[in-house]
Write an enzyme that holds these catalytic residues in place. Sequence first.
Site, PDB file in Angstrom:
ATOM      1  N   TYR A   9      19.284 -15.529   3.880  1.00 42.56           N
ATOM      2  CA  TYR A   9      18.653 -15.563   5.209  1.00 42.56           C
ATOM      3  C   TYR A   9      17.968 -16.912   5.482  1.00 42.56           C
ATOM      4  CZ  TYR A   9      15.119 -14.199   8.754  1.00 42.56           C
ATOM      5  OH  TYR A   9      14.304 -14.123   9.852  1.00 42.56           O
ATOM      6  N   SER A  65       5.537 -17.652  -1.823  1.00 36.69           N
ATOM      7  CA  SER A  65       5.246 -16.586  -0.861  1.00 36.69           C
ATOM      8  C   SER A  65       3.748 -16.413  -0.707  1.00 36.69           C
ATOM      9  CB  SER A  65       5.854 -15.282  -1.393  1.00 36.69           C
ATOM     10  OG  SER A  65       5.365 -14.181  -0.676  1.00 36.69           O
ATOM     11  N   TYR A 103       7.359  -8.542  -8.195  1.00 38.19           N
ATOM     12  CA  TYR A 103       7.908  -9.627  -7.368  1.00 38.19           C
ATOM     13  C   TYR A 103       6.876 -10.746  -7.211  1.00 38.19           C
ATOM     14  CZ  TYR A 103       9.064 -12.332  -3.242  1.00 38.19           C
ATOM     15  OH  TYR A 103       9.281 -13.381  -2.369  1.00 38.19           O
ATOM     16  N   LYS A 154       6.689 -14.937  -8.477  1.00 35.23           N
ATOM     17  CA  LYS A 154       6.390 -16.136  -7.670  1.00 35.23           C
ATOM     18  C   LYS A 154       5.216 -16.899  -8.282  1.00 35.23           C
ATOM     19  CE  LYS A 154       9.640 -15.769  -4.719  1.00 35.23           C
ATOM     20  NZ  LYS A 154      10.714 -16.763  -4.709  1.00 35.23           N
ATOM     21  N   TYR A 175       5.561 -18.978   2.090  1.00 31.50           N
ATOM     22  CA  TYR A 175       5.957 -18.443   3.396  1.00 31.50           C
ATOM     23  C   TYR A 175       5.110 -17.227   3.746  1.00 31.50           C
ATOM     24  CZ  TYR A 175      10.504 -20.359   1.727  1.00 31.50           C
ATOM     25  OH  TYR A 175      11.515 -21.102   1.181  1.00 31.50           O
ATOM     26  N   ASN A 202       5.429 -14.351   7.078  1.00 31.52           N
ATOM     27  CA  ASN A 202       6.473 -13.335   7.319  1.00 31.52           C
ATOM     28  C   ASN A 202       7.600 -13.906   8.187  1.00 31.52           C
ATOM     29  OD1 ASN A 202       3.977 -11.858   6.533  1.00 31.52           O
ATOM     30  ND2 ASN A 202       5.263 -10.068   6.828  1.00 31.52           N
ATOM     31  N   ASP A 207      -0.519  -2.344   0.839  1.00 31.80           N
ATOM     32  CA  ASP A 207      -0.608  -3.138   2.073  1.00 31.80           C
ATOM     33  C   ASP A 207      -2.051  -3.539   2.364  1.00 31.80           C
ATOM     34  OD1 ASP A 207       2.040  -3.233   2.721  1.00 31.80           O
ATOM     35  OD2 ASP A 207       1.946  -1.757   4.353  1.00 31.80           O
TER      36      ASP A 207
HETATM   37  P1  NAD Z   1      17.959 -13.613   0.658  1.00 27.63           P
HETATM   38  O1  NAD Z   1      18.137 -12.488  -0.286  1.00 27.63           O
HETATM   39  O2  NAD Z   1      18.555 -13.507   2.009  1.00 27.63           O
HETATM   40  O3  NAD Z   1      18.457 -14.976  -0.010  1.00 27.63           O
HETATM   41  C1  NAD Z   1      18.398 -15.206  -1.396  1.00 27.63           C
HETATM   42  C2  NAD Z   1      19.775 -15.678  -1.844  1.00 27.63           C
HETATM   43  O4  NAD Z   1      19.736 -15.923  -3.252  1.00 27.63           O
HETATM   44  C3  NAD Z   1      20.875 -14.643  -1.595  1.00 27.63           C
HETATM   45  O5  NAD Z   1      21.954 -15.265  -0.934  1.00 27.63           O
HETATM   46  C4  NAD Z   1      21.270 -14.168  -2.998  1.00 27.63           C
HETATM   47  O6  NAD Z   1      22.643 -13.834  -3.062  1.00 27.63           O
HETATM   48  C5  NAD Z   1      20.917 -15.388  -3.839  1.00 27.63           C
HETATM   49  N1  NAD Z   1      20.587 -15.101  -5.245  1.00 27.63           N
HETATM   50  C6  NAD Z   1      19.743 -14.148  -5.730  1.00 27.63           C
HETATM   51  N2  NAD Z   1      19.687 -14.217  -7.065  1.00 27.63           N
HETATM   52  C7  NAD Z   1      20.485 -15.255  -7.440  1.00 27.63           C
HETATM   53  C8  NAD Z   1      20.847 -15.836  -8.687  1.00 27.63           C
HETATM   54  N3  NAD Z   1      20.367 -15.355  -9.831  1.00 27.63           N
HETATM   55  N4  NAD Z   1      21.704 -16.878  -8.691  1.00 27.63           N
HETATM   56  C9  NAD Z   1      22.226 -17.361  -7.536  1.00 27.63           C
HETATM   57  N5  NAD Z   1      21.937 -16.847  -6.332  1.00 27.63           N
HETATM   58  C10 NAD Z   1      21.069 -15.811  -6.290  1.00 27.63           C
HETATM   59  O7  NAD Z   1      16.377 -13.875   0.771  1.00 27.63           O
HETATM   60  P2  NAD Z   1      15.565 -14.830   1.746  1.00 27.63           P
HETATM   61  O8  NAD Z   1      14.748 -13.963   2.639  1.00 27.63           O
HETATM   62  O9  NAD Z   1      16.436 -15.864   2.309  1.00 27.63           O
HETATM   63  O10 NAD Z   1      14.548 -15.465   0.699  1.00 27.63           O
HETATM   64  C11 NAD Z   1      14.787 -16.719   0.096  1.00 27.63           C
HETATM   65  C12 NAD Z   1      13.654 -17.031  -0.867  1.00 27.63           C
HETATM   66  O11 NAD Z   1      12.417 -16.998  -0.146  1.00 27.63           O
HETATM   67  C13 NAD Z   1      13.496 -16.014  -1.997  1.00 27.63           C
HETATM   68  O12 NAD Z   1      13.154 -16.717  -3.174  1.00 27.63           O
HETATM   69  C14 NAD Z   1      12.344 -15.141  -1.544  1.00 27.63           C
HETATM   70  O13 NAD Z   1      11.645 -14.596  -2.615  1.00 27.63           O
HETATM   71  C15 NAD Z   1      11.492 -16.156  -0.788  1.00 27.63           C
HETATM   72  N6  NAD Z   1      10.633 -15.522   0.230  1.00 27.63           N
HETATM   73  C16 NAD Z   1      11.183 -14.721   1.190  1.00 27.63           C
HETATM   74  C17 NAD Z   1      10.354 -14.113   2.132  1.00 27.63           C
HETATM   75  C18 NAD Z   1      10.927 -13.188   3.166  1.00 27.63           C
HETATM   76  O14 NAD Z   1      10.148 -12.400   3.724  1.00 27.63           O
HETATM   77  N7  NAD Z   1      12.199 -13.238   3.482  1.00 27.63           N
HETATM   78  C19 NAD Z   1       8.976 -14.359   2.112  1.00 27.63           C
HETATM   79  C20 NAD Z   1       8.452 -15.199   1.119  1.00 27.63           C
HETATM   80  C21 NAD Z   1       9.289 -15.783   0.188  1.00 27.63           C
HETATM   81  C1  WQD Z   2       4.796  -5.947   7.810  1.00 27.34           C
HETATM   82  C2  WQD Z   2       3.873  -4.916   8.448  1.00 27.34           C
HETATM   83  C3  WQD Z   2       3.622  -2.912   7.127  1.00 27.34           C
HETATM   84  C4  WQD Z   2       7.810  -1.636   7.525  1.00 27.34           C
HETATM   85  C5  WQD Z   2       6.483  -8.484   2.610  1.00 27.34           C
HETATM   86  C6  WQD Z   2       6.242  -8.885   1.182  1.00 27.34           C
HETATM   87  C7  WQD Z   2       5.838 -10.327   1.101  1.00 27.34           C
HETATM   88  C8  WQD Z   2       6.848 -11.227   1.819  1.00 27.34           C
HETATM   89  C9  WQD Z   2       7.144 -10.739   3.202  1.00 27.34           C
HETATM   90  C10 WQD Z   2       8.462 -12.042   0.258  1.00 27.34           C
HETATM   91  C11 WQD Z   2       2.926  -4.241   7.454  1.00 27.34           C
HETATM   92  C12 WQD Z   2       4.321  -2.601   8.440  1.00 27.34           C
HETATM   93  C13 WQD Z   2       6.611  -2.324   7.623  1.00 27.34           C
HETATM   94  C14 WQD Z   2       7.920  -0.367   8.155  1.00 27.34           C
HETATM   95  C15 WQD Z   2       5.665  -0.606   8.939  1.00 27.34           C
HETATM   96  N1  WQD Z   2       8.113 -11.253   1.155  1.00 27.34           N
HETATM   97  N2  WQD Z   2       5.563  -1.821   8.316  1.00 27.34           N
HETATM   98  N3  WQD Z   2       6.836   0.100   8.846  1.00 27.34           N
HETATM   99  O1  WQD Z   2       4.462  -6.301   3.607  1.00 27.34           O
HETATM  100  O2  WQD Z   2       3.630  -8.193   5.102  1.00 27.34           O
HETATM  101  O3  WQD Z   2       5.292  -8.664   3.357  1.00 27.34           O
HETATM  102  O4  WQD Z   2       7.499  -9.345   3.167  1.00 27.34           O
HETATM  103  O5  WQD Z   2       7.795 -12.872  -0.324  1.00 27.34           O
HETATM  104  O6  WQD Z   2       5.743 -10.640  -0.252  1.00 27.34           O
HETATM  105  O7  WQD Z   2       5.212  -8.060   0.645  1.00 27.34           O
HETATM  106  O8  WQD Z   2       6.003  -7.396   5.311  1.00 27.34           O
HETATM  107  O9  WQD Z   2       7.662  -6.580   6.915  1.00 27.34           O
HETATM  108  O10 WQD Z   2       7.165  -5.172   4.877  1.00 27.34           O
HETATM  109  O11 WQD Z   2       5.449  -5.352   6.682  1.00 27.34           O
HETATM  110  O12 WQD Z   2       4.701  -0.116   9.574  1.00 27.34           O
HETATM  111  O13 WQD Z   2       8.956   0.303   8.084  1.00 27.34           O
HETATM  112  O14 WQD Z   2       4.678  -3.857   8.975  1.00 27.34           O
HETATM  113  O15 WQD Z   2       2.739  -1.889   6.773  1.00 27.34           O
HETATM  114  O16 WQD Z   2       1.721  -4.006   8.135  1.00 27.34           O
HETATM  115  P1  WQD Z   2       4.729  -7.548   4.322  1.00 27.34           P
HETATM  116  P2  WQD Z   2       6.673  -6.104   5.930  1.00 27.34           P
END
Ligand code: NAD
Ligand code: WQD
Length: 344
Positions: free
Chosen positions: A11, A130, A153, A157, A181, A183, A303
Amino acid sequence: MSLLITGGTGYIGSHTVVELLQGTDSQDLSKEIVIVDNLSNSSTKVLDRLEQITGKKVTFIEADICDEQALDKVFSEHNIEAVIHFAGLKAVGESAEIPLSYYQNNVSGTVSLLQVMTKHNVKNLVFSSSATVYGNNVSPLNETMPTSATNPYGQTKLMVEHILFDLAKSDPEWSIACLRYFNPIGAHQSGLIGENPNGIPNNLLPYVAQVAVGRLAQLQVFGDDYDTVDGTGVRDYIHVVDLAQGHVKALEALGHAKGTVKGCQAINLGTGNGTSVLEIVNTFKDISQADIPYKIVPRRAGDLATVYADAALAGSLLGWQANLDLTAMIEDTWRWQSENPNGF
Ligand code: NAD
Ligand code: WQD
């Protein structure tokens, strides 16, 4: 020269690749882009979409970051100057069920990548951290606050951040931006790429979008008794394209270029604003004109009421700030979801 993007078909990675291919005003970063991804949570269909959007091709290598030999080959065959490391697993709930997979992919995989980078003398890195590393601190969250984790998780990080700080201390040639990051939501304006979760989404926006498009029956709102504007949880939602541009700015700030990031530096990428769950639902309803049935259920374990960034450091260090508002985030999410109702 080439840039290595691990997790680049995912993503956030795919949106970042678009911004890299399209370059920036200040500097031409449109170099060879090498994506390494094991496709555990993405599809090669993204590659066609990337080409459709940018008119450019990327080099794709299907490999796991835990496979040091495969990584070594990538570094031997391409003149990599910097790495943006997205690859990893990211579902909080799942991480409590299969913690070893999370430690293996996110921690061991990162150590493997760092070993290979060291061997090939590539010491510029942007890492996907994150806001989860802030644990239970009170918002606005800033980079000087103590860190902690409440689930496996988050631990991964935090562990990787510690590894990166130690590495940078051990060798001044490293230049590392740990981007925390908030959300990420939204999708590219073209409607061609967006968030494509497997199974039932864990995060709010993909869940709401799938209810709006009729794939899921009803949203569960986790608690309406928080001390917030309407009792529902408040988060700092950031448009994924703004986030992607933050990566371009971070890359420009590493040692190999402008050099405002010295050693290992944690940097928030957020907007500094909070939005409640019901504000999201109502805005989504207005924009999509779809029905979004919801019911209030008890709070979700772990949460917090309110989470948002102090986004000042990214401004002063990277010259970056988020520009796209909630309307743009939800319009773009809806375009992506309605034009690709079943994902890829
Ligand atoms: P995503 O799952 O869409 O993308 C991660 C990609 O990594 C995927 O394409 C997956 O196939 C690949 N992948 C996973 N494990 C792998 C491995 N061992 N070797 C090679 N490829 C691998 O997730 P995203 O939302 O794009 O997140 C990207 C990064 O950002 C992640 O590290 C995630 O933890 C971090 N992050 C995401 C969020 C969020 O809310 N989306 C928030 C904070 C941090
Ligand atoms: C957002 C709000 C929920 C789903 C998570 C990870 C964080 C980061 C981002 C990777 C909250 C509410 C949610 C639902 C709901 N990821 N909610 N009904 O929890 O802030 O963060 O994603 O690093 O580490 O913890 O995001 O989108 O899950 O929730 O009411 O079905 O929506 O309670 O208030 P969150 P979220």
